[in-house]
Design a protein around this motif. Structure first.
Motif, mmCIF file in Angstrom:
data_model
loop_
_atom_site.group_PDB
_atom_site.id
_atom_site.type_symbol
_atom_site.label_atom_id
_atom_site.label_comp_id
_atom_site.label_asym_id
_atom_site.label_seq_id
_atom_site.Cartn_x
_atom_site.Cartn_y
_atom_site.Cartn_z
ATOM 1 N N PRO A 123 -45.073 57.021 47.480
ATOM 2 C CA PRO A 123 -44.777 56.801 48.896
ATOM 3 C C PRO A 123 -45.745 55.794 49.530
ATOM 4 N N ASP A 124 -45.334 55.250 50.710
ATOM 5 C CA ASP A 124 -46.258 54.374 51.430
ATOM 6 C C ASP A 124 -46.599 54.887 52.828
ATOM 7 N N ASN A 125 -45.995 56.008 53.221
ATOM 8 C CA ASN A 125 -46.402 56.692 54.465
ATOM 9 C C ASN A 125 -46.682 58.148 54.089
ATOM 10 N N GLN A 145 -48.713 40.542 49.828
ATOM 11 C CA GLN A 145 -49.370 40.941 51.083
ATOM 12 C C GLN A 145 -48.592 42.063 51.783
ATOM 13 N N GLU A 146 -47.316 42.217 51.449
ATOM 14 C CA GLU A 146 -46.514 43.309 52.031
ATOM 15 C C GLU A 146 -46.713 44.620 51.250
ATOM 16 N N MET A 147 -47.397 44.557 50.112
ATOM 17 C CA MET A 147 -47.552 45.750 49.272
ATOM 18 C C MET A 147 -48.690 46.590 49.841
ATOM 19 N N GLN A 148 -48.347 47.448 50.789
ATOM 20 C CA GLN A 148 -49.355 48.190 51.541
ATOM 21 C C GLN A 148 -48.780 49.508 52.044
ATOM 22 N N GLY A 149 -49.638 50.395 52.557
ATOM 23 C CA GLY A 149 -49.180 51.678 53.081
ATOM 24 C C GLY A 149 -50.224 52.305 53.980
ATOM 25 N N TYR A 150 -49.859 53.467 54.573
ATOM 26 C CA TYR A 150 -50.760 54.182 55.474
ATOM 27 C C TYR A 150 -50.846 55.649 55.063
ATOM 28 N N VAL A 151 -52.034 56.202 55.239
ATOM 29 C CA VAL A 151 -52.164 57.655 55.098
ATOM 30 C C VAL A 151 -52.863 58.167 56.353
ATOM 31 N N ARG A 152 -52.343 59.275 56.885
ATOM 32 C CA ARG A 152 -52.887 59.855 58.113
ATOM 33 C C ARG A 152 -53.733 61.068 57.751
ATOM 34 N N VAL A 153 -54.943 61.113 58.324
ATOM 35 C CA VAL A 153 -55.837 62.252 58.100
ATOM 36 C C VAL A 153 -56.010 62.983 59.424
ATOM 37 N N SER A 154 -55.790 64.284 59.420
ATOM 38 C CA SER A 154 -55.881 65.091 60.637
ATOM 39 C C SER A 154 -57.052 66.063 60.542
ATOM 40 N N ALA A 155 -57.353 66.704 61.669
ATOM 41 C CA ALA A 155 -58.450 67.679 61.702
ATOM 42 C C ALA A 155 -58.166 68.826 60.735
ATOM 43 N N ALA A 156 -59.207 69.509 60.347
ATOM 44 C CA ALA A 156 -59.081 70.581 59.349
ATOM 45 C C ALA A 156 -58.101 71.668 59.804
ATOM 46 N N SER A 195 -43.084 59.415 52.240
ATOM 47 C CA SER A 195 -41.828 58.676 52.086
ATOM 48 C C SER A 195 -42.113 57.190 51.954
ATOM 49 N N THR A 196 -41.087 56.465 51.585
ATOM 50 C CA THR A 196 -41.133 54.996 51.636
ATOM 51 C C THR A 196 -39.816 54.535 52.250
#
Ligand code: RUQ
Ligand code: CUA
Length: 660
Positions: free
Chosen positions: A550-552, A623-634, A643-644
């Motif tokens: 996945p990239d998100n 340069q488009e080969m990228q993604g995001y990961v979200r880190v939340s509080a414990a 997903s992608t």
């Protein structure tokens, strides 16, 4: 005494040869020119010295083709940083992610280079590595017990039966209490030579047995060839057994030794149970190319045979003044010792050594080991070769070439009549030299490559530290001709070159994804997933031009241990993808080969959005080969999602229109 020694020592620093400027002949450029798109004729594998790596050059061009990390972590591809490769650098001291790689030795069959593996020594924390020449990756690392400063290593027998590793430093043995006064050296310190067996098919190494020897400094080595096949020869210095100010105290005696060891007999004795077992602890690390993963096992025992208990195994041969190189000619008859402080080069005869042993032509014994009379082992001496002879290789036409560290030159001499044929200046202070196959039965006498310690004025200044360099000479004619200088990566000690044809067609192009046995592989995008198990999160992520699946990713929480298992799905040559994530402390990127899986461990340090991307320019849309990961509080309740191509903004939020 110190004053006299200081005077003597000042003459050991290199001096500059006179005719430095115009040593290159007119057609040199033509001889080293390899047209764009054409292959070089030879591979040259060069040790990286204090960078702990091996570099690979093409010859005659001197073009750098690759750096292979061996004993040092390598951020360029994640070696030593990925979970799969971290165990490779494990030792009995824990992870030791650096070493000093001096010598390389290509595997042999019948005394000729077979192109399967190349062995490397670690000079600091004693280890021997095997690099696979189909993948150009480090396949195995063996730590050595009872050793310190693994210098006379990794020299091999003619069928790669054994790799030897002689210790430079004598030390208390591992099962002794080492908390003792240093000046009890002569009583309590000992030296070891390890014999590592190599499996004929897999190449897997094992410390078969160790030879316990007197506490001198073992320096270099070579096995016999042909008639001397059963023997190994080791140079040693510090026969004075000094433990301080060695430059003076270990330079007292007129002669040190070459130790001749009958390894065949030693092997018989070991197999007959003549050794004893000692409790030790050393790491054995193996990389498995099916799972693309390494494991580290701590071994607990070693078989030791004592040289003084086995009367017909070991013999010392006196060798003038602190011998360094110990080289055996292609016939196996002549053994060349290079005394760093000697004004001549002694050449020993294998036949004469055998006769002296049979006749008991000894001048006494040293720590229980018979010492052969110098004249009885000597074939002859090369007179006035130059200053500071270090290493010798053979051109296959009956000649030897020796480096002269102090007088900065290489000297070619005839093995039979010991007359000097030619000498050429080098720039400056050469250590090792190498002729393709020059320490085997079949040298290819086209070139000699000389590895210099100092370059001084040869290159553009680069601050206090200047490049180290190799020099290529044509040795096909009567005079050796300088063709090329090329700077090297790290400090080159030894290098070995071989015809490209021996290796190039075996080179692996990519790994079959269907055979990937990494437990965390995702064999297709449908297998990509993110799995939580308590605080551990495993991300099975794939790469193919030009996206991640996945990239998100959302739902990672503070305190999680995240493992990015990155699989490159490509099945084509030369399409690695990289993986890097913002803020990843204690980690580098991963460079994942086609069909391979590699893992990066990540502990996010604060909540937020972390981008990740491919680092290797793999396509027009790299340069488009990228993604995001979200880190939340414990304590957050953001659900775990991944997903992608699906997680798009609300359709009412359109990007701004272009207005004029
Ligand atoms: S030794 S030159 Cu290891 Cu000669 Cu380096
Ligand atoms: Cu994949 Cu750039």
């Amino acid at each position: 005494m110190i004053v006299a020694a200081a005077f003597m020592l000042s003459s050991l620093y290199s001096c500059k040869p006179k005719n430095t400027a115009d040593a290159v002949s007119g057609d040199a450029a033509e001889k080293v020119y390899v047209a764009p798109g054409k292959y070089d004729e030879f591979y040259d594998f060069v040790s990286g010295g204090f960078n702990g790596q091996m570099s690979v050059y093409g010859l005659p061009s001197g073009r750098l083709l690759k750096i292979v990390p061996v004993f040092s972590v390598f951020p360029e591809n994640g070696y030593g940083y990925s979970e799969e490769t971290k165990p490779m650098l494990n030792t009995s001291h824990g992870s030791v992610p650096w070493d000093d790689l001096h010598h390389l030795e290509l595997s042999q069959t019948n005394g000729e280079i077979d192109g399967r593996w190349i062995f490397a020594n670690a000079n600091n924390t004693p280890r021997v590595a095997r690099i696979d020449l189909s993948t150009f990756k480090t396949a195995e690392i063996m730590e050595l017990p009872n050793s310190a400063g693994n210098h006379s290593s990794p020299f091999i027998t003619e069928n790669t039966e054994y790799v030897v590793a002689g210790t430079r430093f004598a030390v208390p043995m591992d099962n002794q209490n080492g908390d003792i006064p240093i000046n009890t050296y002569r009583k309590n310190f000992k030296a070891s030579i390890s014999f590592i067996s190599v499996d004929k098919t897999t190449g897997n190494m094992k410390v078969a047995f160790q030879l316990r020897v007197p506490p001198v400094d073992f320096d270099l080595s070579h096995s016999g060839k042909g008639k001397s096949h059963d023997w190994f020869f080791f140079s040693c210095y510090n026969t004075e057994q000094a433990n301080t100010l060695l430059e003076v105290n270990a330079s007292q005696r007129d002669k040190d030794f070459i130790l001749a060891v009958n390894w065949k007999k030693l092997e018989e004795y070991a197999n007959a149970g003549k050794g004893h077992k000692e409790a030790v602890s050393y790491a054995h690390n193996v990389y498995n190319e099916e799972s693309h993963t390494s494991t580290s096992t701590i071994e607990k025992e070693v078989t030791v045979l004592d040289a003084k208990d086995l009367k017909d195994i070991c013999y010392f041969i006196p060798c003038p003044k602190s011998p360094h190189g110990c080289d055996v000619d292609p016939t196996g008859e002549y053994i060349v010792g290079s005394g760093k402080l000697a004004a001549l080069i002694p050449v020993f005869s294998f036949d004469k050594i055998q006769k002296a042993i049979a006749d008991k032509d000894f001048i006494g014994n040293y720590d229980g080991i018979p010492v052969i009379k110098y004249e009885s082992a000597l074939y002859g001496e090369v007179q006035k070769p130059g200053l500071g002879p270090l290493h010798t290789e053979f051109d296959g036409r009956g000649n030897a070439i020796t480096t002269m560290f102090v007088s900065s030159e290489i000297v070619r001499w005839n093995i039979k009549d010991l007359k000097i044929i030619d000498r050429q200046p080098t720039f400056y202070s050469p250590g090792h030299l190498s002729i393709p196959g020059g320490d085997t039965r079949k040298p290819n006498g086209k070139y000699v490559i000389v590895y210099n310690k100092i370059t001084k004025d040869r290159y553009l200044p680069t601050g206090p530290e200047l490049a180290q360099a190799a020099q290529l000479f044509d040795i096909t004619g009567d005079k050796m001709k300088l063709l090329l200088d090329f700077p090297t990566v790290g400090e080159p000690h030894y290098g070995q070159a071989v015809a490209a044809s021996v290796i190039k067609d075996k080179s692996v192009k990519f790994f079959d994804i269907n055979k990937n046995k990494n437990p965390y592989v995702a064999k297709g995008e449908a297998d990509a997933k993110v799995v939580r198990n308590g605080k551990r999160v495993d991300v099975y992520i794939t790469q193919i031009r030009s996206h991640f699946v996945p990239d998100n990713i959302e739902g990672i929480k503070m305190g999680d241990e995240v493992y990015w298992h990155v699989t490159n799905l490509e099945q084509d040559w030369d399409v690695p993808h990289g993986f890097a994530i913002k803020g990843a402390a204690n980690a580098a990127e991963l460079l994942v080969m086609p069909g391979e899986t590699q893992t990066l461990a990540w502990n996010p340090e604060k909540p937020g959005i972390y981008p990740f991307y491919c680092t290797d320019f793999c396509s027009a849309l790299h340069q488009e080969m990228q993604g995001y990961v979200r880190v939340s509080a414990a304590n957050s309740n953001v659900p775990l999602t991944f997903s992608t191509g699906k997680n798009m903004p609300d359709s009412t939020n359109t990007p701004p229109l272009l207005t004029q």
